[in-house]
Write a protein that holds these residues in place. Structure first.
Motif, PDB file in Angstrom:
ATOM      1  N   GLY A  69     -31.543 -40.405  -6.923  1.00  0.00           N
ATOM      2  CA  GLY A  69     -30.765 -39.538  -6.843  1.00  0.00           C
ATOM      3  C   GLY A  69     -29.182 -40.004  -6.473  1.00  0.00           C
ATOM      4  N   MET A  70     -29.019 -41.182  -6.435  1.00  0.00           N
ATOM      5  CA  MET A  70     -27.781 -41.829  -6.289  1.00  0.00           C
ATOM      6  C   MET A  70     -27.481 -42.951  -7.154  1.00  0.00           C
ATOM      7  SD  MET A  70     -28.636 -43.400  -2.564  1.00  0.00           S
ATOM      8  CE  MET A  70     -26.722 -43.397  -1.958  1.00  0.00           C
ATOM      9  N   GLU A  71     -25.903 -43.296  -6.967  1.00  0.00           N
ATOM     10  CA  GLU A  71     -25.776 -44.630  -7.503  1.00  0.00           C
ATOM     11  C   GLU A  71     -26.177 -45.715  -7.178  1.00  0.00           C
ATOM     12  OE1 GLU A  71     -21.586 -44.708  -8.579  1.00  0.00           O
ATOM     13  OE2 GLU A  71     -21.776 -43.746 -10.363  1.00  0.00           O
ATOM     14  N   ASN A  72     -26.909 -46.852  -7.688  1.00  0.00           N
ATOM     15  CA  ASN A  72     -27.298 -48.013  -7.059  1.00  0.00           C
ATOM     16  C   ASN A  72     -26.709 -49.301  -7.533  1.00  0.00           C
ATOM     17  OD1 ASN A  72     -30.370 -47.626  -5.703  1.00  0.00           O
ATOM     18  ND2 ASN A  72     -29.251 -45.811  -6.612  1.00  0.00           N
ATOM     19  N   ALA A  73     -26.362 -50.132  -6.895  1.00  0.00           N
ATOM     20  CA  ALA A  73     -25.826 -51.355  -7.430  1.00  0.00           C
ATOM     21  C   ALA A  73     -26.943 -52.288  -8.031  1.00  0.00           C
ATOM     22  CB  ALA A  73     -25.187 -52.176  -6.196  1.00  0.00           C
ATOM     23  N   ILE A  74     -26.735 -52.501  -9.267  1.00  0.00           N
ATOM     24  CA  ILE A  74     -27.378 -53.533 -10.067  1.00  0.00           C
ATOM     25  C   ILE A  74     -26.808 -54.665 -10.118  1.00  0.00           C
ATOM     26  CG2 ILE A  74     -28.539 -53.785 -12.210  1.00  0.00           C
ATOM     27  CD1 ILE A  74     -29.772 -51.347 -11.056  1.00  0.00           C
ATOM     28  N   THR A  75     -27.376 -55.864  -9.405  1.00  0.00           N
ATOM     29  CA  THR A  75     -26.684 -57.005  -9.240  1.00  0.00           C
ATOM     30  C   THR A  75     -27.511 -58.224 -10.273  1.00  0.00           C
ATOM     31  OG1 THR A  75     -25.903 -56.448  -7.150  1.00  0.00           O
ATOM     32  CG2 THR A  75     -26.150 -58.760  -7.828  1.00  0.00           C
ATOM     33  N   ARG A  88     -36.855 -29.405 -14.339  1.00  0.00           N
ATOM     34  CA  ARG A  88     -36.205 -28.626 -14.844  1.00  0.00           C
ATOM     35  C   ARG A  88     -34.890 -29.012 -15.489  1.00  0.00           C
ATOM     36  NH1 ARG A  88     -35.854 -24.554  -9.917  1.00  0.00           N
ATOM     37  NH2 ARG A  88     -34.333 -26.091  -9.513  1.00  0.00           N
ATOM     38  N   PRO A  89     -34.288 -28.762 -16.498  1.00  0.00           N
ATOM     39  CA  PRO A  89     -33.239 -29.259 -17.337  1.00  0.00           C
ATOM     40  C   PRO A  89     -32.118 -29.030 -16.231  1.00  0.00           C
ATOM     41  CG  PRO A  89     -34.263 -27.718 -18.961  1.00  0.00           C
ATOM     42  CD  PRO A  89     -35.103 -27.438 -17.206  1.00  0.00           C
ATOM     43  N   GLY A  90     -31.176 -30.131 -16.180  1.00  0.00           N
ATOM     44  CA  GLY A  90     -30.032 -30.098 -15.277  1.00  0.00           C
ATOM     45  C   GLY A  90     -30.418 -30.790 -13.993  1.00  0.00           C
ATOM     46  N   LEU A  91     -31.525 -30.801 -13.466  1.00  0.00           N
ATOM     47  CA  LEU A  91     -31.804 -31.078 -12.245  1.00  0.00           C
ATOM     48  C   LEU A  91     -31.945 -32.682 -11.983  1.00  0.00           C
ATOM     49  CD1 LEU A  91     -32.814 -30.085  -9.517  1.00  0.00           C
ATOM     50  CD2 LEU A  91     -35.155 -30.304 -10.235  1.00  0.00           C
ATOM     51  N   LEU A  92     -31.238 -33.176 -11.169  1.00  0.00           N
ATOM     52  CA  LEU A  92     -30.861 -34.460 -11.002  1.00  0.00           C
ATOM     53  C   LEU A  92     -31.720 -35.111  -9.586  1.00  0.00           C
ATOM     54  CD1 LEU A  92     -27.355 -35.314 -12.427  1.00  0.00           C
ATOM     55  CD2 LEU A  92     -29.536 -35.665 -13.537  1.00  0.00           C
ATOM     56  N   ARG A  93     -33.026 -34.814  -9.361  1.00  0.00           N
ATOM     57  CA  ARG A  93     -33.541 -35.299  -8.197  1.00  0.00           C
ATOM     58  C   ARG A  93     -34.697 -36.090  -8.646  1.00  0.00           C
ATOM     59  NH1 ARG A  93     -35.336 -30.498  -4.677  1.00  0.00           N
ATOM     60  NH2 ARG A  93     -33.982 -29.100  -5.883  1.00  0.00           N
ATOM     61  N   ASP A 147     -22.453 -50.487 -10.654  1.00  0.00           N
ATOM     62  CA  ASP A 147     -23.085 -49.193 -10.026  1.00  0.00           C
ATOM     63  C   ASP A 147     -23.573 -48.208 -11.238  1.00  0.00           C
ATOM     64  OD1 ASP A 147     -22.648 -49.938  -7.252  1.00  0.00           O
ATOM     65  OD2 ASP A 147     -20.858 -48.674  -7.320  1.00  0.00           O
ATOM     66  N   VAL A 148     -25.030 -47.796 -10.973  1.00  0.00           N
ATOM     67  CA  VAL A 148     -25.687 -47.033 -12.055  1.00  0.00           C
ATOM     68  C   VAL A 148     -26.410 -45.994 -11.403  1.00  0.00           C
ATOM     69  CG1 VAL A 148     -27.230 -47.287 -14.007  1.00  0.00           C
ATOM     70  CG2 VAL A 148     -26.055 -49.111 -13.544  1.00  0.00           C
ATOM     71  N   LEU A 149     -26.378 -44.713 -12.019  1.00  0.00           N
ATOM     72  CA  LEU A 149     -27.021 -43.443 -11.421  1.00  0.00           C
ATOM     73  C   LEU A 149     -28.481 -43.641 -11.751  1.00  0.00           C
ATOM     74  CD1 LEU A 149     -26.717 -40.935 -10.031  1.00  0.00           C
ATOM     75  CD2 LEU A 149     -26.378 -39.937 -12.261  1.00  0.00           C
ATOM     76  N   ILE A 150     -29.300 -43.407 -10.658  1.00  0.00           N
ATOM     77  CA  ILE A 150     -30.608 -43.550 -10.775  1.00  0.00           C
ATOM     78  C   ILE A 150     -31.369 -41.975 -10.433  1.00  0.00           C
ATOM     79  CG2 ILE A 150     -32.903 -44.651  -9.881  1.00  0.00           C
ATOM     80  CD1 ILE A 150     -31.015 -46.638 -11.005  1.00  0.00           C
ATOM     81  N   ILE A 151     -32.065 -41.657 -11.741  1.00  0.00           N
ATOM     82  CA  ILE A 151     -32.495 -40.303 -11.588  1.00  0.00           C
ATOM     83  C   ILE A 151     -33.957 -40.283 -11.616  1.00  0.00           C
ATOM     84  CG2 ILE A 151     -30.575 -39.231 -12.239  1.00  0.00           C
ATOM     85  CD1 ILE A 151     -32.006 -38.759 -15.171  1.00  0.00           C
ATOM     86  N   ASP A 152     -35.054 -39.428 -11.387  1.00  0.00           N
ATOM     87  CA  ASP A 152     -36.258 -39.164 -11.521  1.00  0.00           C
ATOM     88  C   ASP A 152     -36.520 -38.098 -12.602  1.00  0.00           C
ATOM     89  OD1 ASP A 152     -38.984 -39.156 -11.567  1.00  0.00           O
ATOM     90  OD2 ASP A 152     -39.080 -38.711  -9.214  1.00  0.00           O
ATOM     91  N   LYS A 153     -37.304 -38.099 -13.508  1.00  0.00           N
ATOM     92  CA  LYS A 153     -37.498 -37.194 -14.538  1.00  0.00           C
ATOM     93  C   LYS A 153     -37.361 -35.913 -14.009  1.00  0.00           C
ATOM     94  CE  LYS A 153     -40.534 -36.171 -18.135  1.00  0.00           C
ATOM     95  NZ  LYS A 153     -41.940 -36.526 -18.827  1.00  0.00           N
TER      96      LYS A 153
END
Length: 141
Positions: free
Chosen positions: A103-109, A136-141, A127-133
């Motif tokens: 649900g947020m940007e994470n640092a990939i090092t 519903r369409p458009g939901l980034l949790r 920094d890369v955004l990490i989402i879970d499947k």
């Protein structure tokens, strides 16, 4: 006449250049290489079907000691040389999933060592955004 003029001018110029080289302090040795990385894809879906992702670098493949390279302190799954001769790190999602916050940007090092006579440390982060499947369409949790 031009030849003697050249000799008169060239000796002081050469002497001046040599003196300048002796007086200029040598640059101190760097404490690591500056590299850049590009994580692909730039949005990582931990709940999806993605099993791995790639980290592209701008460091020559031949310079890297692959056994020392880690991503978020996790050893690599695999590595390869890209079409330009640069090092690419292949990361298994299951290996790094525990280091990521959804649900947020994470640092990939990515960090590691070169394989030269005097190994040098290198490190880079993106920094890369990490989402879970999404349920519903458009939901980034």
């Amino acid at each position: 006449m031009n030849n003697s003029l050249f000799k008169k001018i060239s000796r002081p110029v050469v002497a001046g250049v040599l003196l300048l080289l002796l007086l200029v302090p040598f640059a101190p040795k760097a404490h690591g290489l500056d590299i850049a990385i590009d994580v692909a894809p730039n949005i990582i879906n931990v709940g999806g079907s993605m099993e791995r992702f790639v980290i592209h670098t701008n460091i020559s493949y031949g310079l890297v000691d692959p056994g020392t390279v880690k991503v978020n302190d996790v050893p690599l799954y695999a590595w390869k040389m890209d079409s330009l001769g640069f090092f690419d790190a292949i990361v298994l999602m299951s290996d790094v999933e525990g280091t990521l916050e959804v649900g947020m940007e994470n640092a990939i090092t990515l960090d590691g060592w070169t394989n030269g006579i005097e190994p040098e440390f290198f490190s880079a982060s993106e920094d890369v955004l990490i989402i879970d499947k999404a349920s519903r369409p458009g939901l980034l949790r």
